[in-house]
Design a protein around this motif. Structure first.
Motif, short mmCIF file in Angstrom:
data_model
loop_
_atom_site.label_atom_id
_atom_site.label_comp_id
_atom_site.label_asym_id
_atom_site.label_seq_id
_atom_site.Cartn_x
_atom_site.Cartn_y
_atom_site.Cartn_z
N GLN A 2 5.74 -26.77 -28.14
CA GLN A 2 5.34 -26.73 -30.30
C GLN A 2 7.53 -26.52 -30.43
O GLN A 2 7.51 -27.01 -31.37
CB GLN A 2 4.80 -25.87 -30.50
CG GLN A 2 2.87 -25.68 -30.16
CD GLN A 2 3.15 -25.42 -31.23
OE1 GLN A 2 3.15 -23.42 -30.94
NE2 GLN A 2 1.60 -25.12 -31.75
N LEU A 3 7.70 -25.73 -29.22
CA LEU A 3 9.38 -26.32 -29.33
C LEU A 3 9.57 -26.47 -28.55
O LEU A 3 9.31 -25.42 -27.15
CB LEU A 3 10.14 -24.56 -30.17
CG LEU A 3 8.89 -23.86 -31.24
CD1 LEU A 3 9.38 -22.82 -31.71
CD2 LEU A 3 9.55 -24.54 -32.45
N GLN A 4 10.92 -26.98 -27.94
CA GLN A 4 12.03 -27.38 -27.15
C GLN A 4 13.18 -27.70 -27.02
O GLN A 4 13.62 -28.13 -27.82
CB GLN A 4 10.98 -29.02 -26.47
CG GLN A 4 12.70 -29.31 -25.18
CD GLN A 4 11.19 -28.99 -23.95
OE1 GLN A 4 9.91 -28.87 -23.88
NE2 GLN A 4 11.99 -27.86 -22.82
N ALA A 5 13.68 -26.44 -26.54
CA ALA A 5 15.16 -26.10 -26.10
C ALA A 5 15.72 -26.05 -25.82
O ALA A 5 15.18 -26.93 -24.32
CB ALA A 5 15.97 -24.76 -26.64
N SER A 6 16.77 -27.33 -25.53
CA SER A 6 17.92 -27.91 -25.15
C SER A 6 19.19 -27.44 -24.83
O SER A 6 19.48 -27.19 -26.11
CB SER A 6 17.60 -29.72 -24.95
OG SER A 6 17.76 -30.01 -25.85
N GLY A 7 20.26 -27.28 -23.97
CA GLY A 7 21.53 -28.00 -23.99
C GLY A 7 22.56 -26.83 -24.29
O GLY A 7 23.77 -26.53 -24.00
N GLY A 8 21.66 -26.10 -23.19
CA GLY A 8 22.32 -25.16 -22.36
C GLY A 8 23.85 -25.55 -21.69
O GLY A 8 23.24 -26.21 -20.94
N GLY A 9 24.50 -24.78 -21.35
CA GLY A 9 24.86 -25.03 -19.89
C GLY A 9 25.76 -24.45 -19.10
O GLY A 9 25.98 -23.19 -20.30
N LEU A 10 26.97 -24.31 -18.72
CA LEU A 10 28.43 -23.65 -18.26
C LEU A 10 28.99 -24.17 -19.23
O LEU A 10 30.03 -25.67 -19.10
CB LEU A 10 28.35 -23.18 -16.75
CG LEU A 10 29.47 -22.88 -16.44
CD1 LEU A 10 29.79 -21.38 -16.50
CD2 LEU A 10 29.81 -23.57 -14.58
N VAL A 11 30.02 -23.02 -19.94
CA VAL A 11 31.03 -23.77 -20.35
C VAL A 11 32.27 -22.37 -20.30
O VAL A 11 31.85 -21.11 -20.34
CB VAL A 11 31.00 -23.86 -22.05
CG1 VAL A 11 30.57 -22.62 -22.92
CG2 VAL A 11 32.33 -24.40 -22.49
N GLN A 12 33.61 -22.78 -20.23
CA GLN A 12 34.60 -21.94 -20.01
C GLN A 12 34.73 -20.90 -22.10
O GLN A 12 34.33 -21.70 -22.18
CB GLN A 12 36.17 -22.74 -19.94
CG GLN A 12 36.15 -23.33 -18.68
CD GLN A 12 37.50 -23.26 -18.45
OE1 GLN A 12 37.94 -24.31 -19.44
NE2 GLN A 12 37.75 -23.22 -16.85
N ALA A 13 35.57 -20.32 -21.21
CA ALA A 13 35.42 -19.42 -22.66
C ALA A 13 36.40 -20.14 -23.86
O ALA A 13 37.70 -20.70 -23.11
CB ALA A 13 36.45 -17.96 -22.64
N GLY A 14 36.07 -20.31 -24.96
CA GLY A 14 37.33 -20.95 -26.46
C GLY A 14 36.37 -22.44 -26.65
O GLY A 14 36.95 -23.25 -27.58
N GLY A 15 35.62 -23.12 -25.21
CA GLY A 15 35.09 -23.56 -25.70
C GLY A 15 33.84 -23.97 -26.99
O GLY A 15 33.31 -22.81 -27.25
N SER A 16 32.73 -25.22 -26.53
CA SER A 16 31.71 -25.42 -27.57
C SER A 16 29.95 -26.00 -26.87
O SER A 16 30.80 -26.71 -25.89
CB SER A 16 32.36 -26.21 -28.56
OG SER A 16 33.52 -25.79 -29.44
N LEU A 17 29.90 -26.17 -27.17
CA LEU A 17 27.90 -26.07 -26.82
C LEU A 17 26.95 -26.66 -27.92
O LEU A 17 27.59 -25.48 -29.22
CB LEU A 17 27.44 -25.17 -26.05
CG LEU A 17 27.55 -24.88 -24.40
CD1 LEU A 17 27.09 -23.57 -24.02
CD2 LEU A 17 27.21 -26.29 -23.70
N ARG A 18 26.21 -26.93 -27.88
CA ARG A 18 25.30 -27.42 -29.33
C ARG A 18 23.98 -27.38 -29.10
O ARG A 18 23.62 -27.88 -27.77
CB ARG A 18 25.57 -28.94 -29.52
CG ARG A 18 24.84 -28.63 -31.67
CD ARG A 18 25.24 -29.97 -32.36
NE ARG A 18 24.35 -30.99 -31.61
CZ ARG A 18 23.65 -32.42 -32.15
NH1 ARG A 18 23.94 -32.18 -33.44
NH2 ARG A 18 23.32 -33.05 -31.72
N LEU A 19 23.12 -26.07 -29.47
CA LEU A 19 21.71 -26.45 -28.72
C LEU A 19 21.15 -26.94 -29.57
O LEU A 19 21.16 -26.64 -30.65
CB LEU A 19 21.22 -24.21 -28.83
CG LEU A 19 22.95 -23.80 -27.90
CD1 LEU A 19 21.89 -21.87 -27.95
CD2 LEU A 19 22.67 -24.67 -26.97
#
Length: 121
Positions: A2-19
């Motif tokens: 019913q809920l499917q999350a995605s977008g995680g990962g490894l990023v350097q400090a100061g960086g960005s991600l979108r889940l």
């Protein structure tokens, strides 16, 4: 699922991600959507929530850095995370519910599987 999350990962400090979290239409239409996170040995804490009407709320530690949004046409909620720090490292969970307390309550709402976010310092 019913809920499917995605977008995680490894990023350097100061960086960005979108889940992203895609929900079934009925769940999305009838609930607010939120994100919680849980680091090892810590409680599942509120990151952000957004009501059906689009009102958003944030945990104190992410205010000014994270932005939650929802796309009602796609039944999807997003979490844009900027200026990431090591302390943001956790498993992030999306949830559909009508309210969002400071600590996640697994006995209520619909929870998705977690997505790991790791920030390297």
């Amino acid at each position: 699922v019913q809920l499917q999350a995605s977008g995680g990962g490894l990023v350097q400090a100061g960086g960005s991600l979108r889940l992203s979290c895609a929900a079934s239409e009925s769940i999305f239409r009838n609930n607010g959507m939120g994100w919680y996170r849980q680091a090892p040995g810590k409680q599942r804490e509120l990151v952000a929530g957004i009501t059906r009407g689009g009102k958003s709320m944030y945990g104190d530690s992410v205010k000014g850095r994270f932005t939650i949004s929802r796309d009602n046409a796609k039944n999807t909620v997003y979490l844009q995370m900027n200026s990431l720090t090591f302390e943001d490292t956790a498993v992030y969970y999306c949830v559909a519910d009508t309210m969002f307390g400071p600590v996640g309550n697994l006995k209520r709402g619909n929870w998705g599987q977690g997505t790991q976010v790791t920030v390297s310092s």
